[in-house]
Design an enzyme around this catalytic site. Structure first.
Site, PDB file in Angstrom:
ATOM      1  N   ASP A   1       0.881  -1.165   0.000  1.00 46.68           N
ATOM      2  CA  ASP A   1       0.000   0.000   0.000  1.00 46.68           C
ATOM      3  C   ASP A   1       0.920   1.217   0.000  1.00 46.68           C
ATOM      4  O   ASP A   1       1.553   1.528   1.003  1.00 46.68           O
ATOM      5  CB  ASP A   1      -0.890  -0.034   1.260  1.00 46.68           C
ATOM      6  CG  ASP A   1      -1.674   1.259   1.466  1.00 46.68           C
ATOM      7  OD1 ASP A   1      -1.646   2.137   0.580  1.00 46.68           O
ATOM      8  OD2 ASP A   1      -2.322   1.390   2.532  1.00 46.68           O
TER       9      ASP A   1
ATOM     10  N   ASP B   1     -12.893   5.317   2.756  1.00 45.76           N
ATOM     11  CA  ASP B   1     -11.464   5.417   3.080  1.00 45.76           C
ATOM     12  C   ASP B   1     -11.095   6.846   3.477  1.00 45.76           C
ATOM     13  O   ASP B   1     -10.962   7.727   2.623  1.00 45.76           O
ATOM     14  CB  ASP B   1     -10.641   4.957   1.863  1.00 45.76           C
ATOM     15  CG  ASP B   1      -9.123   4.990   2.122  1.00 45.76           C
ATOM     16  OD1 ASP B   1      -8.697   5.535   3.154  1.00 45.76           O
ATOM     17  OD2 ASP B   1      -8.384   4.466   1.274  1.00 45.76           O
TER      18      ASP B   1
ATOM     19  N   GLU C   1      -7.162   0.579  -4.542  1.00 50.84           N
ATOM     20  CA  GLU C   1      -7.184   0.454  -3.081  1.00 50.84           C
ATOM     21  C   GLU C   1      -8.510  -0.117  -2.557  1.00 50.84           C
ATOM     22  O   GLU C   1      -8.494  -1.040  -1.730  1.00 50.84           O
ATOM     23  CB  GLU C   1      -6.865   1.803  -2.429  1.00 50.84           C
ATOM     24  CG  GLU C   1      -5.389   2.160  -2.594  1.00 50.84           C
ATOM     25  CD  GLU C   1      -5.075   3.639  -2.408  1.00 50.84           C
ATOM     26  OE1 GLU C   1      -5.951   4.384  -1.936  1.00 50.84           O
ATOM     27  OE2 GLU C   1      -3.947   4.043  -2.755  1.00 50.84           O
TER      28      GLU C   1
ATOM     29  N   LYS D   1       2.983  11.097  -3.369  1.00 47.93           N
ATOM     30  CA  LYS D   1       1.945  10.437  -4.164  1.00 47.93           C
ATOM     31  C   LYS D   1       1.043  11.449  -4.884  1.00 47.93           C
ATOM     32  O   LYS D   1       0.502  11.171  -5.938  1.00 47.93           O
ATOM     33  CB  LYS D   1       1.102   9.554  -3.233  1.00 47.93           C
ATOM     34  CG  LYS D   1       0.078   8.683  -3.930  1.00 47.93           C
ATOM     35  CD  LYS D   1      -0.552   7.751  -2.911  1.00 47.93           C
ATOM     36  CE  LYS D   1      -1.670   6.926  -3.484  1.00 47.93           C
ATOM     37  NZ  LYS D   1      -2.239   6.036  -2.447  1.00 47.93           N
TER      38      LYS D   1
HETATM   39  P1  ADP Z   1      -3.078   7.475   3.890  1.00 46.36           P
HETATM   40  O1  ADP Z   1      -3.970   6.441   3.283  1.00 46.36           O
HETATM   41  O2  ADP Z   1      -3.435   8.869   3.489  1.00 46.36           O
HETATM   42  O3  ADP Z   1      -1.635   7.185   3.694  1.00 46.36           O
HETATM   43  P2  ADP Z   1      -3.714   6.460   6.607  1.00 46.36           P
HETATM   44  O4  ADP Z   1      -4.839   5.565   6.246  1.00 46.36           O
HETATM   45  O5  ADP Z   1      -2.487   5.820   7.109  1.00 46.36           O
HETATM   46  O6  ADP Z   1      -3.360   7.509   5.471  1.00 46.36           O
HETATM   47  O7  ADP Z   1      -4.299   7.462   7.727  1.00 46.36           O
HETATM   48  C1  ADP Z   1      -3.505   8.383   8.408  1.00 46.36           C
HETATM   49  C2  ADP Z   1      -4.404   9.219   9.294  1.00 46.36           C
HETATM   50  O8  ADP Z   1      -5.023   8.391  10.285  1.00 46.36           O
HETATM   51  C3  ADP Z   1      -3.663  10.323  10.027  1.00 46.36           C
HETATM   52  O9  ADP Z   1      -4.379  11.543   9.904  1.00 46.36           O
HETATM   53  C4  ADP Z   1      -3.690   9.828  11.476  1.00 46.36           C
HETATM   54  O10 ADP Z   1      -3.688  10.909  12.414  1.00 46.36           O
HETATM   55  C5  ADP Z   1      -5.008   9.085  11.517  1.00 46.36           C
HETATM   56  N1  ADP Z   1      -5.088   8.139  12.646  1.00 46.36           N
HETATM   57  C6  ADP Z   1      -4.232   7.114  12.918  1.00 46.36           C
HETATM   58  N2  ADP Z   1      -4.608   6.481  14.049  1.00 46.36           N
HETATM   59  C7  ADP Z   1      -5.729   7.111  14.497  1.00 46.36           C
HETATM   60  C8  ADP Z   1      -6.597   6.934  15.646  1.00 46.36           C
HETATM   61  N3  ADP Z   1      -6.354   5.993  16.551  1.00 46.36           N
HETATM   62  N4  ADP Z   1      -7.649   7.782  15.771  1.00 46.36           N
HETATM   63  C9  ADP Z   1      -7.880   8.739  14.879  1.00 46.36           C
HETATM   64  N5  ADP Z   1      -7.108   8.956  13.787  1.00 46.36           N
HETATM   65  C10 ADP Z   1      -6.040   8.151  13.610  1.00 46.36           C
HETATM   66 MG    MG Z   2      -4.579   4.834   2.273  1.00 55.92          MG
END
Ligand code: ADP
Ligand code: MG
Length: 617
Positions: free
Chosen positions: A23, A209, A185, A87
């Site tokens: 991913d 998502d 995705e 990205k």
């Molecule tokens: P991307 O797909 O954009 O790479 P992610 O799916 O990894 O991103 O999501 C990252 C986001 O998730 C960040 O904004 C982070 O602060 C949030 N996040 C991670 N853990 C938690 C949680 N326990 N509660 C709320 N938000 C969270």
């Molecule tokens: Mg993602």
């Protein structure tokens, strides 16, 4: 034509080869593989147990990059050398960025060519930078699996166009990975839950998502073992970051916090993110915040936080509504809603999503950060031939594309694409008054067409004279179920059209197909370097051409000194544009752009003033 599971002849996959699932996220990236001992996909962790690799790169003073958590701290200390959200730039031209700003330097060399990033004296393409993240994930997998890993499935957003998908493939190639499949995705996420496609057939699934900076909603339908994307919607600038910002704003107002200091501000932002995460499992959160020798006791309750972020979540629900409308199915026909992205951990997000999809089953038992990577690993397992029950579709064993400027291969239908397939792309002319275009069609994996196999050509004649860049030439590749390729070229402004049929694999033995694939892996690095060099040379030549035309047409708006100065930089660029050092070419290209930018504005202003003069009110 081949059938998946692919064998060595068509896809180079041996039964015992390990294929990893990746991913490649805007905020975070992960790598997963199918664990044979449990029969379940598993995300790979670092020595501290973290599966998440922040998609951040820091350029080291001595050269080279650090990726992930180690790079994160440098976002504040060295913003110009620390790259995030790469990205967003992948497969994009400067025009596509809509004036969005980044803390590092992005080069605008020619509005239609792909963006580059400048770090120090060097220029990097988003492909090269993404490759660094992929290398990190590859080496994590190799470290864990104790074997070389060469094959991967990589996920991309459902809305990625084919340039962005191709850029993702190129990044994989540069990282030493043979990208067997690019998977959407949402499809990967759905696959992580529903990997018994035979039971789930005919089912509609919504994938919600909410990541760090993006929101995507997709509606999928599972038919005959294949996930079809019925509709997508979302917002590319809405995500967890906005939840953090809402809290920063609230605290700033409540505690009268005013700071121009980047460190102090960043600190506050990080505390807000931490508070947000705690509130996903606690009712309140509090922190000590030190600013300008003061100590502020920050507090927030979950109830207050939910109130602050409600408008943001409502925006995502509005997107969900649009997606249902576009899918042409009823919301009550959506059996499941799959929760993806770290931000779906926020309880009120789940509540509002469940409230909207009131008759759907919420799928949230898999870790939302990992679910996409886990699904990619399931897809990898299917490709490696371990899951014969699933997703049997016909695929094309070699890529099909055409020759573009500089003898480069522009792939329209990548290898392993499903058959039948149809894809169109628009091109234009590079010289004024061009009346004919020859489209040379190739099959193969190399970046230079001369190393691929020519299938034939389509000649488009009788295009009325137009300035360079104005004709809209649309080329459509249609690969039918029998593997016959039909190439249609039309100039959309004049309606001139031509069509030719060709048979891609005719005359190629399985061994030759295999050899073509092997060659492309052996030469991957050199191929991508060549491609990037030719692209730099081509855009430099293009800029020289347009600047010379500009001087001829609009020279009267410039004073003699400016003309000489411009002419000098043109000469300078002409001296280097056949050079083999891409960075030098890009530096002088940038210099010529900077020299002429003010003139272009001046000419535009005059043109507008002229137009206004003629208007009578
Ligand atoms: P991307 O797909 O954009 O790479 P992610 O799916 O990894 O991103 O999501 C990252 C986001 O998730 C960040 O904004 C982070 O602060 C949030 N996040 C991670 N853990 C938690 C949680 N326990 N509660 C709320 N938000 C969270
Ligand atoms: Mg993602």
């Amino acid at each position: 034509m081949a059938r998946i599971p692919i064998n060595i002849v068509t896809g180079g996959i041996k039964q015992d080869d390990i294929i990893i699932g990746i991913d490649l996220g805007t905020t975070n990236s992960l790598v997963a593989f199918m664990d044979k001992s449990t029969g379940l996909p598993r995300a790979l962790a670092d020595t501290e147990g973290y599966t998440i690799v922040p998609s951040i790169l820091h350029h080291l003073p001595q050269g080279g990059w650090v990726v992930g958590n180690a790079a994160k701290g440098h976002l504040i200390t060295e913003p110009q050398n620390t790259i995030y959200s790469v990205k967003r730039l992948l497969g994009r031209s400067y025009q596509d960025l809509d004036n969005h700003t980044f803390a590092y330097k992005i080069i605008n060399d020619d509005t239609e060519s792909l963006v580059k990033i400048q770090v120090g004296e060097k220029f990097y393409s988003p492909i090269e930078l993404s490759a660094e993240i992929l290398k990190e994930l590859k080496s994590r997998a190799e470290h864990y699996l104790k074997t070389e890993v060469k094959k991967a499935v990589i996920t991309v957003p459902a809305y990625f166009n084919d340039t962005q998908r191709q850029a993702t493939r190129d990044a994989g190639k540069l990282a030493g990975l043979d990208v067997l499949r690019i998977v959407s995705e949402p499809t990967a996420a759905a696959l992580a839950y529903d990997n018994d496609a035979s039971k789930a057939d005919g089912k509609n699934i919504a994938v919600y998502d909410l990541g760090g900076g993006t929101f995507d909603i997709s509606i999928l339908s599972l038919q005959n073992g294949i996930f079809e994307v019925l509709s997508t919607n979302g917002n590319t600038y809405l995500g967890g970051d906005d939840l953090d910002k809402a809290l920063v704003n609230y605290w700033s107002e409540l505690y009268h916090i005013q700071t121009e200091n980047a460190y102090e501000f960043q600190e506050l932002r990080l505390l807000a993110e931490e508070a947000k995460k705690q509130l996903s499992s606690n009712d309140s959160a509090s922190f000590n915040y030190n600013i300008q020798n003061k100590n502020i006791a920050l507090e927030i309750t979950r109830q207050k936080f939910e109130e602050l972020i409600l408008p943001i979540i409502e925006k995502t629900i509005a997107c969900c509504k649009n997606a249902v409308t576009d899918s042409h199915i009823k919301i009550s026909d959506i059996a499941e809603v799959v929760m993806v992205g770290g931000s779906t951990r926020v309880p009120v997000v789940k509540q509002m999503v469940q409230k909207y999809y009131s008759s759907s089953k919420m799928m949230d038992s898999i870790n939302p950060d990992e679910v996409v990577a886990l699904g990619a690993a399931v897809q990898a397992d299917i490709l490696s031939g371990n899951r014969k029950d699933l997703l049997l579709i016909d695929v094309t064993p070699l890529s099909l594309g055409l020759e573009t400027l500089g003898g480069l291969m522009d792939t329209l239908i990548p290898r392993n694409s499903k058959i039948p397939n149809r894809i169109g792309r628009q091109y234009t002319t590079s010289v004024d008054g061009q009346s004919g275009i020859i489209i040379n069609v190739y099959q193969g994996e190399r970046d230079l067409v001369e190393q691929n196999r020519k299938l034939g050509q389509v000649e488009l004649k009788g295009i009325p004279p137009m300035p360079a860049g104005l004709p809209k030439v649309e080329v459509v590749f249609t690969l039918n179920a029998d593997g016959i390729l039909k190439v249609t070229a039309s100039e959309l402004r004049s309606g001139v059209k031509q069509e030719v049929e060709m048979t891609p694999q005719y005359g190629l033995t399985d061994a030759q197909v295999e050899q073509m694939l092997l060659d492309s892996f052996t030469h991957a690095k050199e191929d991508v370097d060549t491609r990037l060099l030719i692209e730099a040379q081509t855009s430099a030549k293009q800029l020289v051409y347009t600047t010379e035309v500009f001087l001829q047409k609009h020279g009267t708006f410039l004073n003699p000194e400016e003309i000489t100065q411009t002419q000098n930089v043109i000469d300078e660029l002409k001296n280097v544009y056949n050079n083999s050092d891409r960075n030098i070419i890009q530096q002088i290209t940038e210099k010529l752009n900077e020299t002429t930018a003010p003139f272009a504005h001046r000419v535009m202003d005059v043109a507008i003033a002229e137009a206004m003069k003629g208007k009578k009110l």
